[in-house]
Design a protein around this motif. Sequence first.
Motif: not given
Length: 120
Positions: A31-33, A49-50, A57-58, A63-65
């Motif tokens: 699995i890459i991502a 998110a990834t 992570t991204n 949705v950050k936080g």
Amino acid sequence: QVQLVESGGGLVRPGGSLTLSCTASGSIFRIIAMGWYRQVPGKQRELVATINSGQATNYADSVKGRFTISRDNAKNTVYLQMNSLKPEDTAVYYCNVRAYTDVVAWNDYWGQGTQVTVSS
């Protein structure tokens, strides 16, 4: 072939929390991502998110936080912990896995989608 099974969607009040999970199985070499996307009717599917194989992570700015993505490599499972949910988070959430099925061939795979509804 790679299969993804999602779980954890549902109805929650604003400010509440939900955790989504997605497990990949089948002909997985590596699995890459892994990630989560969401879509509402009439709009394009958008990244939530990834997380890659190195645990980097991204997140979407929206949705950050509030959301946290994590993965269990031993179980080929990705999680999305969603806190402080807002009505605008209402969508169908899709799991995505980018994986090699042999040494050279990789592809993107999608789950069936799970509904998240945030409403009072």
